[in-house]
Motif scaffolding. Structure first.
Motif, mmCIF file in Angstrom:
data_model
loop_
_atom_site.group_PDB
_atom_site.id
_atom_site.type_symbol
_atom_site.label_atom_id
_atom_site.label_comp_id
_atom_site.label_asym_id
_atom_site.label_seq_id
_atom_site.Cartn_x
_atom_site.Cartn_y
_atom_site.Cartn_z
ATOM 1 N N PHE A 1 -10.807 12.400 13.722
ATOM 2 C CA PHE A 1 -9.821 11.423 13.211
ATOM 3 C C PHE A 1 -10.388 10.432 12.504
ATOM 4 N N ASP A 2 -11.630 9.806 13.381
ATOM 5 C CA ASP A 2 -12.185 8.538 12.628
ATOM 6 C C ASP A 2 -12.716 8.861 11.385
ATOM 7 N N MET A 3 -13.328 9.955 11.349
ATOM 8 C CA MET A 3 -14.041 10.379 9.848
ATOM 9 C C MET A 3 -12.741 10.680 8.828
ATOM 10 N N GLU A 4 -11.750 11.115 9.371
ATOM 11 C CA GLU A 4 -10.686 11.225 8.507
ATOM 12 C C GLU A 4 -10.119 9.974 7.913
ATOM 13 N N TYR A 5 -10.158 9.031 8.877
ATOM 14 C CA TYR A 5 -9.574 7.907 8.419
ATOM 15 C C TYR A 5 -10.466 6.933 7.649
ATOM 16 N N VAL B 1 -1.639 9.683 5.957
ATOM 17 C CA VAL B 1 -2.244 9.304 7.168
ATOM 18 C C VAL B 1 -1.434 9.470 8.290
ATOM 19 N N PHE B 2 0.022 9.207 8.173
ATOM 20 C CA PHE B 2 0.883 9.257 9.313
ATOM 21 C C PHE B 2 0.792 10.728 9.824
ATOM 22 N N ARG B 3 0.695 11.750 8.918
ATOM 23 C CA ARG B 3 0.827 13.131 8.972
ATOM 24 C C ARG B 3 -0.661 13.484 9.987
ATOM 25 N N VAL B 4 -1.748 12.783 9.463
ATOM 26 C CA VAL B 4 -2.754 13.318 10.362
ATOM 27 C C VAL B 4 -3.042 12.376 11.610
ATOM 28 N N LYS B 5 -2.207 11.485 11.733
ATOM 29 C CA LYS B 5 -2.184 10.692 13.077
ATOM 30 C C LYS B 5 -1.534 11.812 13.929
ATOM 31 N N ALA C 1 7.184 5.899 16.338
ATOM 32 C CA ALA C 1 6.618 4.656 15.666
ATOM 33 C C ALA C 1 6.030 4.814 14.117
ATOM 34 N N ASP C 2 5.330 5.913 14.038
ATOM 35 C CA ASP C 2 4.815 6.176 12.682
ATOM 36 C C ASP C 2 6.014 6.673 11.999
ATOM 37 N N ASN C 3 6.926 7.194 12.594
ATOM 38 C CA ASN C 3 8.311 7.867 11.522
ATOM 39 C C ASN C 3 8.725 6.393 11.135
ATOM 40 N N LEU C 4 8.706 5.315 12.061
ATOM 41 C CA LEU C 4 9.574 4.187 11.709
ATOM 42 C C LEU C 4 8.797 3.373 10.594
ATOM 43 N N ARG C 5 7.265 3.478 10.479
ATOM 44 C CA ARG C 5 6.545 2.780 9.698
ATOM 45 C C ARG C 5 6.805 3.380 8.103
ATOM 46 N N GLN C 6 6.866 4.751 8.389
ATOM 47 C CA GLN C 6 6.957 5.499 7.151
ATOM 48 C C GLN C 6 8.282 5.130 6.563
#
Lengths: 135, 478
Positions: B240-244, B285-289, B401-406
């Protein structure tokens, strides 16, 4: 004699199966009716579980908005499992998705749908329509 | 004297013949030349009690001993005398072993009761009991004159015949005691050694288990700098770090595009395409998270992939939507009143949602803590299983939380015009770039303070500040 018996065995399994399907459908309909009956009793109905934390979050959300909700704890209901299955069928999903909220007798959905509605402002509209919220 | 030397050899290396316990009697016989521990002999005899009596080779064991050794072990005078005669009388092989045993038994100077008890456990012959009686009666080495059986007479003769031992007789008491103590010490050492070896073995097993656990834990919590070039061992967190990192590069590229598009005053449609693309970029990014959270929720929720300053202000594994909205309200210019009202409303809704999710998360934490704390001290496995099940809800909270951000970002785009949306993305991007710069500044500041003098340090920081200044002006241009 044996011939008749053969036929009997051949035909009956299908009948048995059909009987079973019909019985299950009737049960499902009963369940659905039950759910519908419950959700029509109050403006906002939440189906939740007392130990679930996301359900607690949903309840806090409505509390924060000043909305009175009727909470139905499925783990304290004798027919809770069946109701959960009915809800899963309603939501067209295979995973357990508690909490589920109904506003004004209509299905809203799980937490993510609720948040989406809340963020885009339609939740307040729905609540007002259902009479759960007065400005 | 050679005999003395041999004797010393024997007493100095009781461990050298430790293994002889497990060897059959024959090897005992073979090893006898290099040294001889009576304790070993006793145990071997105990193991093969019957065999001893019938074993003719035992005779050779005794006969094969050099005369010198005889003098060193006066504790069993019978046997020695026995062997000196046994050399001339091989026929009495069976007898000799018997009497050796019995001699051992009847030795009055022998303080070791276990020894005699052992000997008595070996053979149940009447002879032995008879001799024990004799032992009880007598108190002296010479007392075995009470020869009621031919054997004892034989022994008496043997005793007399053992002239070579005569000079050792006065030393018998002390030597006997010393020998007995040595035997005991040797036995105790052997037992201690056995216990120690067993302890070592168990520790070795424990160590290998711990190493395995450590490896497993490391592979789960590895960071990028560790996994580096390791092929299949890359953990989901490191991936994930690499993807980010890749996402950040893409982010920079898209933001530059947006900036250029704004400056070039492209048409609304083109801007809209870019804005939509940027929204998709965030959706990615939300999906990958979400995907990573299924494998390693702690890594995502604790923000191991963020810079230090970002991590400080983290909320459930990401930014707090209400804060971003507030920042936008303050920084964006040329925004209509209605839009500002809409943004305030959006901020209010997201605040309520954040509050609800935080309360849910608090309840989860409380529940897990109660489960773990309430577990019994012994075998609280069930509670741990329950706690693990509860922790699985973390993933759900992160997802919400990610859903809320999105949803907040999407709603923002709906509220604002295309250009305003582009500008707000640039503001957000700039804000995070500054947070990352702040983190690296802070890190370098603490590094430099230890090495460089204070003057240089202040110089360095001021230049960094100046570096930030232009971008601040850049902000105001929006």
């Amino acid at each position: 004699m044996s011939q008749e018996k053969l036929m009997h065995y051949q035909v009956d399994p299908w009948n048995c199966y059909m009987m079973r399907v019909r019985r299950r459908r009737m049960e499902e309909e009963d369940e659905m009716e039950r759910v519908m009956r419950i959700v029509s009793e109050s403006a906002v109905v939440i189906f939740s579980s007392s130990s679930c934390c996301m359900c607690h979050a949903m309840k806090s959300l409505f509390c924060g908005m000043g909305v009175n909700t009727m909470v139905h704890e499925l783990d304290q209901d004798s027919k809770g499992k069946q109701m959960e299955k009915t809800l899963m069928r309603l939501l067209a999903t295979n995973s357990t998705t508690l909490p589920v909220v109904f506003i004004g007798g209509k299905l809203v959905g799980s937490m993510d749908t609720l948040l989406a509605f809340h963020v885009n402002g339609s939740l307040v509209q729905l609540l007002k329509q259902a009479g759960a919220l007065w400005l | 004297m050679a005999s003395q030397r041999i004797g010393e050899l024997d007493f100095s290396e009781p461990y050298g013949i430790h293994h002889r316990i497990n060897n059959p009697s024959s090897s005992l016989i073979n090893d006898q030349g290099s040294g001889f521990d009576f304790g070993e002999l006793e145990e071997a005899i105990g193991l093969q009690g019957v065999k001893i009596r019938n074993d003719e080779t035992k005779a050779s064991f005794f006969t094969g001993k050099p005369a010198a050794t005889l003098e060193m072990f006066p504790s069993w005078p019978m046997r020695f005398h026995q062997s000196s005669i046994g050399g001339t009388n091989n026929k009495s092989g069976g007898e000799s072993s018997d009497s050796a045993l019995s001699s051992k038994n009847e030795n009055p100077f022998e303080p070791e009761s276990p020894l005699s008890k052992k000997a008595s456990s070996f053979c149940s012959s009447d002879q032995l009991q008879h001799l024990q009686l004799q032992q009880d009666m007598t108190n002296n080495n010479d007392v075995i004159k009470t020869a009621s059986s031919p054997k004892s007479a034989h022994e008496k003769l043997q005793r007399k015949g053992g002239g070579s031992t005569s000079d050792n007789k006065p030393l018998d008491a002390k030597t006997l005691r010393r020998l007995a103590q040595n035997r005991e010490a040797a036995r105790k050492s052997r037992l201690r050694k056995k216990a120690y070896v067993q302890q070592l073995e168990s520790s070795r097993l424990k160590l290998t288990q711990l190493e395995q656990d450590l490896q497993r834990a490391r592979s789960q919590g590895m960071f990028m700098d560790w996994s580096g070039g390791v092929g299949s061992n890359i953990s989901s967190g490191a991936m994930f770090d690499m993807e980010y990192a890749r996402w950040l590069e893409e982010d920079n590229r898209l933001l530059t595009e947006l900036r250029n598009g704004l400056e070039a005053a492209l048409s609304d449609n083109e801007m809209r395409v870019m804005v939509e693309g940027y929204l998709c970029h965030y959706d990615e990014v939300f999906r990958v998270k979400g995907v990573t959270a299924k494998a390693d929720v702690f890594h995502v929720i604790n923000g191991g992939w963020t810079s230090q300053a970002e991590r400080c202000f983290l909320w459930i594994g990401g930014f707090r939507p209400s804060e971003i909205i507030m920042m936008l309200i303050q920084q964006l210019e040329a925004v209509a009143e209605q839009q500002i009202m809409g943004m305030y409303g959006l901020r209010h809704s997201s605040q309520q949602a954040e509050e609800a999710l935080s309360q849910g998360l608090d309840q989860l934490q409380q529940s897990v803590v109660d489960t773990i704390a309430g577990a019994p001290l012994v075998d609280g496995v069930q509670q741990m299983v329950v706690a693990v099940g509860k922790l699985a809800n973390l993933e759900g909270f992160l997802r919400q939380a990610d859903n809320l951000r999105q949803q907040t970002l999407h709603q923002l785009c709906r509220l604002l015009t295309v250009r305003q949306a582009a500008r707000s993305f640039l503001v957000i991007g700039e804000y995070y770039a500054r947070l990352r710069a702040l983190s690296s500044l802070w890190a370098s500041r603490s590094r430099d303070q230890t090495i460089i003098t204070s003057d240089e340090n202040s110089c360095q920081t001021t230049t960094d500040m100046q570096m930030l200044q232009p971008s601040h002006n850049h902000f105001s241009s929006f």
